[in-house]
Design a protein around this motif. Sequence first.
Motif, mmCIF file in Angstrom:
data_model
loop_
_atom_site.group_PDB
_atom_site.id
_atom_site.type_symbol
_atom_site.label_atom_id
_atom_site.label_comp_id
_atom_site.label_asym_id
_atom_site.label_seq_id
_atom_site.Cartn_x
_atom_site.Cartn_y
_atom_site.Cartn_z
ATOM 1 N N GLU A 243 1.018 3.942 -3.000
ATOM 2 C CA GLU A 243 0.541 5.284 -2.685
ATOM 3 C C GLU A 243 1.559 6.352 -3.038
ATOM 4 N N TYR A 244 2.830 6.112 -2.725
ATOM 5 C CA TYR A 244 3.837 7.159 -2.880
ATOM 6 C C TYR A 244 4.682 7.031 -4.149
ATOM 7 N N GLN B 207 -3.908 10.405 -5.456
ATOM 8 C CA GLN B 207 -3.958 8.945 -5.440
ATOM 9 C C GLN B 207 -5.221 8.483 -4.698
ATOM 10 N N THR B 208 -5.950 7.556 -5.288
ATOM 11 C CA THR B 208 -7.210 7.112 -4.704
ATOM 12 C C THR B 208 -7.098 5.702 -4.144
ATOM 13 N N ASP B 209 -8.017 5.370 -3.231
ATOM 14 C CA ASP B 209 -8.062 4.020 -2.686
ATOM 15 C C ASP B 209 -8.274 3.000 -3.793
ATOM 16 N N VAL C 48 0.835 -1.204 0.000
ATOM 17 C CA VAL C 48 0.000 0.000 0.000
ATOM 18 C C VAL C 48 0.865 1.249 0.000
ATOM 19 N N ASN C 49 1.936 1.234 0.798
ATOM 20 C CA ASN C 49 2.797 2.407 0.893
ATOM 21 C C ASN C 49 3.491 2.698 -0.427
ATOM 22 N N VAL D 225 -4.977 2.396 -5.714
ATOM 23 C CA VAL D 225 -4.043 1.628 -4.895
ATOM 24 C C VAL D 225 -4.502 0.177 -4.813
ATOM 25 N N ARG E 268 -3.603 3.341 4.413
ATOM 26 C CA ARG E 268 -3.044 4.520 3.753
ATOM 27 C C ARG E 268 -2.772 5.640 4.746
ATOM 28 N N VAL F 43 -6.977 -1.060 2.120
ATOM 29 C CA VAL F 43 -6.205 0.078 1.607
ATOM 30 C C VAL F 43 -6.542 1.329 2.404
ATOM 31 N N ALA G 272 2.040 7.293 -7.706
ATOM 32 C CA ALA G 272 1.055 8.373 -7.857
ATOM 33 C C ALA G 272 1.226 9.022 -9.226
#
Length: 278
Positions: free
Chosen positions: A51-52, A61-63, A47-48, A66, A81, A77, A55
């Motif tokens: 997300e980062y 960035q959306t759930d 997830v990390n 991800v 997040r 998620v 993007a």
Amino acid sequence: MSDEIASSEGAALHAPVARLLRPLVRLFVARGITFPALTNLLRELYVNVAEYDFALPGKEQTDSRVSLLTGIHRKEVRRLRGAGAPVSAVPAVVSRTSRIIARWLADPRFTDAQGRPLPLPRSGPGDAASFEALVSGITRDLRPRAVLDEWLDRGLAHLDADDRVVLAEAAYVPKGGGEPQLYYFGRNLHDHIAASVANIVGEAPRFLERAVHYDGLSEDLARRLEARAREIAMEALQQANREAHAACQTDPGGNHRWNFGLYVYAEAAPPPAPPGTV
């Protein structure tokens, strides 16, 4: 990229990733990191990273995205997040010790004509080379005597017959599975893997990542090559350290870092694995 192509590229990674992870799994089992605990850690990392690192420029960035990238349910998620990008802080004792040792190995004041670290008196007048001058040039937050006591206790240094401080071989490679060794375990493996990944996903290889390897050797030759490789590696590391230390004296500083690493490995090769195993 079609799902078929993406799937084939992912499948091509299975065997090399399994080989890469095998020694790590050995460490996890030895240190009591269970499969469920590792699964939780991997879920957070997936997830990390999504997300980062994935993007889209100019878009939030959306759930859902991800979840699509990771295959993790949106509910999970949403829960995971926002933890922030992981930060690897350098333990204070590691930072201080590594900087002192690096200076001892690089600064001409504290090395002989062959670049080897000199035995140092505990203290000396003025700018004379001494352990006190070495430590004071790195930090004034700790008394050199306290640093020396710590190093003697940890086996990083010893006193010779003339009561001079001698850098021990143990100072080059932290041992025992303690905080310093585990910090460099994570840092060095991260950088080696990151260089390899950058060379795979980039348009052209950017980082030097090479190895010399021979199979089918006798145990005696493997041991001799390992010993000689250690000598060559230490010479290269010390030369790189001297040049980097000298260059840093006139560098204005910034937000970049550089790592030059080497490894030597030898083992008795296991018999070929049956088909379908890793």
